[in-house]
Design a protein around this motif. Structure first.
Motif, PDB file in Angstrom:
ATOM      1  N   UNK A  83       0.830  -1.203   0.000  1.00 18.27           N
ATOM      2  CA  UNK A  83       0.000   0.000   0.000  1.00 18.27           C
ATOM      3  C   UNK A  83       0.870   1.262   0.000  1.00 18.27           C
ATOM      4  N   UNK A  84       1.909   1.275   0.821  1.00 21.05           N
ATOM      5  CA  UNK A  84       2.807   2.438   0.886  1.00 21.05           C
ATOM      6  C   UNK A  84       3.498   2.667  -0.452  1.00 21.05           C
ATOM      7  N   UNK A  85       3.981   1.568  -1.048  1.00 23.10           N
ATOM      8  CA  UNK A  85       4.640   1.677  -2.351  1.00 23.10           C
ATOM      9  C   UNK A  85       3.662   2.176  -3.409  1.00 23.10           C
ATOM     10  N   UNK A  86       2.436   1.665  -3.340  1.00 22.20           N
ATOM     11  CA  UNK A  86       1.424   2.086  -4.298  1.00 22.20           C
ATOM     12  C   UNK A  86       1.146   3.580  -4.221  1.00 22.20           C
ATOM     13  N   UNK A  87       1.037   4.117  -3.013  1.00 19.96           N
ATOM     14  CA  UNK A  87       0.766   5.546  -2.863  1.00 19.96           C
ATOM     15  C   UNK A  87       1.947   6.393  -3.334  1.00 19.96           C
ATOM     16  N   UNK A  88       3.159   5.910  -3.106  1.00 14.05           N
ATOM     17  CA  UNK A  88       4.332   6.644  -3.580  1.00 14.05           C
ATOM     18  C   UNK A  88       4.337   6.714  -5.100  1.00 14.05           C
ATOM     19  N   UNK A  89       4.109   5.571  -5.734  1.00 13.61           N
ATOM     20  CA  UNK A  89       4.096   5.523  -7.201  1.00 13.61           C
ATOM     21  C   UNK A  89       2.971   6.393  -7.753  1.00 13.61           C
ATOM     22  N   UNK A  90       1.788   6.298  -7.155  1.00 14.62           N
ATOM     23  CA  UNK A  90       0.653   7.099  -7.633  1.00 14.62           C
ATOM     24  C   UNK A  90       0.912   8.592  -7.463  1.00 14.62           C
ATOM     25  N   UNK A 140      -7.027   8.110  -6.729  1.00 13.13           N
ATOM     26  CA  UNK A 140      -5.745   8.506  -7.316  1.00 13.13           C
ATOM     27  C   UNK A 140      -5.384   7.636  -8.511  1.00 13.13           C
ATOM     28  N   UNK A 141      -5.732   6.355  -8.443  1.00 16.68           N
ATOM     29  CA  UNK A 141      -5.469   5.490  -9.596  1.00 16.68           C
ATOM     30  C   UNK A 141      -6.237   5.992 -10.820  1.00 16.68           C
ATOM     31  N   UNK A 142      -7.494   6.324 -10.624  1.00 20.30           N
ATOM     32  CA  UNK A 142      -8.286   6.815 -11.744  1.00 20.30           C
ATOM     33  C   UNK A 142      -7.781   8.129 -12.286  1.00 20.30           C
ATOM     34  N   UNK A 143      -7.444   9.065 -11.388  1.00 16.89           N
ATOM     35  CA  UNK A 143      -7.010  10.393 -11.817  1.00 16.89           C
ATOM     36  C   UNK A 143      -5.603  10.407 -12.376  1.00 16.89           C
TER      37      UNK A 143
END
Length: 399
Positions: A41-48, A105-108
């Motif tokens: 989850x943390x990695x995902x938010x950083x990438x996003x 954030x994924x969508x945007x």
């Protein structure tokens, strides 16, 4: 999970009357997420976050700062409306806020970036073939490429959430909620571009801006939501019926109606002689059918909650009156008013949340999904309910 003899998993019993419980549960809340989930989850938010910055930079370069600022204000109008609608869908059994933010954030960001990359590649090869700007190229980009790539990109976000959040991804309604969050994020960024281009064309707020706002913010703010919800529903079914690999098949199957609806919508300008007539005779009924379907799914959630909490009531965790208060819209409304009058709004909301989570955890146990931690979750939530009751006096009987 059922045992080899086929019996239903047992419920931790409590013989004492509710609100006067003396039994102790050894596990205390909150439910801990695995280290792998937290890291992902943390990695995902950083990438996003990086992707969002890239998309913002692209829009700033293409539109300019003033046009982007005005477009941001205009695009906020449909965004707020759709978010309120999503809140209504998600009200019965709310999803984790972090997962909802990830979906938005994924969508945007991610979905838009994927669409932009494929669009750039397509336009490059169209130019090499001497088709750039031609009617054939425009038709292909609008009716074929955009529906396939955009729905794939948005649906991929739902699939990732399912893979990471399997312990809270409970069914089709959850799939619709995540699909809607991703879709409204995508539509928001897309609206920024459409509104910004119209502002630059008019040199301000003119006729093109008004027309674009009418079509995208007033008449079709839910278009992307309706398309992507098809994928969300299928992945919601996958959450109940299969594992991570099996969900890929449901993902592909869900893309079929999503792409077809998207393509049908985009193609209207080529064959609908009266667009507004087509909109009110075709798209509005489709939207109403979607609303009816979502309403039916929400009612199924209510029935499921009632059935599972009744099993706990049978062994003393709830009274029959409490089950009615917790599992009907009228009951929750009555109890909410009562709790507010007595200054117990916050502990009551916590009690409702935990009881609803307990019902869906029980459903995972009943459908053989204990491998994702349902037994542990059940024990933790029961402990939470014991704690919740310490902050409540007896709830009113259901009228």
């Amino acid at each position: 999970m059922t045992d080899p003899s086929g019996s239903v998993p047992s419920i931790a019993t409590n013989a004492n009357p509710v609100f006067e419980q003396s039994g102790q549960v050894s596990i205390t809340r909150p439910i801990r997420r695995s280290t792998a989930t937290v890291v992902l989850a943390s990695l995902g938010f950083v990438v996003l976050s990086i992707v969002i910055l890239l998309v913002a930079w692209y829009l700033l370069v293409v539109l300019g700062p003033m046009a982007l600022l005005v477009a941001l204000l205009l695009a906020t109008v449909p965004l707020v409306g759709v978010l309120l609608f999503i809140r209504w869908i998600d009200r019965w059994e709310p999803e984790p806020r972090g997962a909802l933010l990830f979906a938005l954030l994924w969508g945007a960001g991610a979905s838009v970036l994927i669409a932009l990359i494929f669009s750039g590649v397509t336009q490059h090869y169209e130019a090499l073939a001497g088709l750039a700007g031609s009617g054939v190229a425009t038709f292909f980009e609008t009716v074929v490429q955009a529906p396939i790539i955009e729905e794939f990109a948005k649906g991929l976000g739902i699939l990732l959430i399912l893979w990471v959040m399997r312990r809270t991804f409970d069914g089709p309604v959850d799939g619709v909620v995540y699909a809607a969050m991703i879709a409204v994020g995508f539509a928001f960024t897309e609206n920024l571009q459409y509104f910004g281009l119209a502002i630059n064309k008019d040199g301000g707020l003119g006729g093109d801006v008004a027309r674009t706002f009418l079509l995208r913010a007033i008449l079709s703010p839910f278009a992307h939501v309706m398309f992507t919800a098809c994928t969300g529903v299928l992945l919601g079914l996958a959450a109940r019926r299969t594992g991570r690999l099996g969900a890929i098949g449901y993902f592909v199957l869900g893309l079929v109606p999503a792409v077809l609806l998207h393509s049908f919508w985009n193609s209207a300008e080529y064959w609908a002689t009266d667009w507004f007539r087509y909109y009110f005779m075709v798209q509005v009924p489709l939207f109403l059918l979607a609303i009816a379907g979502i309403t039916r799914l929400r009612r199924h959630e209510q029935r499921l909650t009632h059935a599972r909490l009744s099993e706990y009531a049978a062994v003393g965790w709830f009274t029959g009156s409490e089950v009615n208060l917790l599992t009907t819209t009228a009951g929750r409304r009555q109890a909410t008013r009562w709790a507010a009058r007595h200054g117990l709004g916050r502990p009551y909301r916590r009690f409702v949340r935990d009881a609803t989570q307990l019902a869906f955890t029980r459903e995972r146990l009943m459908t053989g999904r204990d491998g994702i931690g349902a037994s542990l979750d059940e024990a933790v939530i029961l402990a939470s309910i014991v704690e919740d009751r310490r902050g409540l006096t007896a709830l009113p009987p259901m009228h």
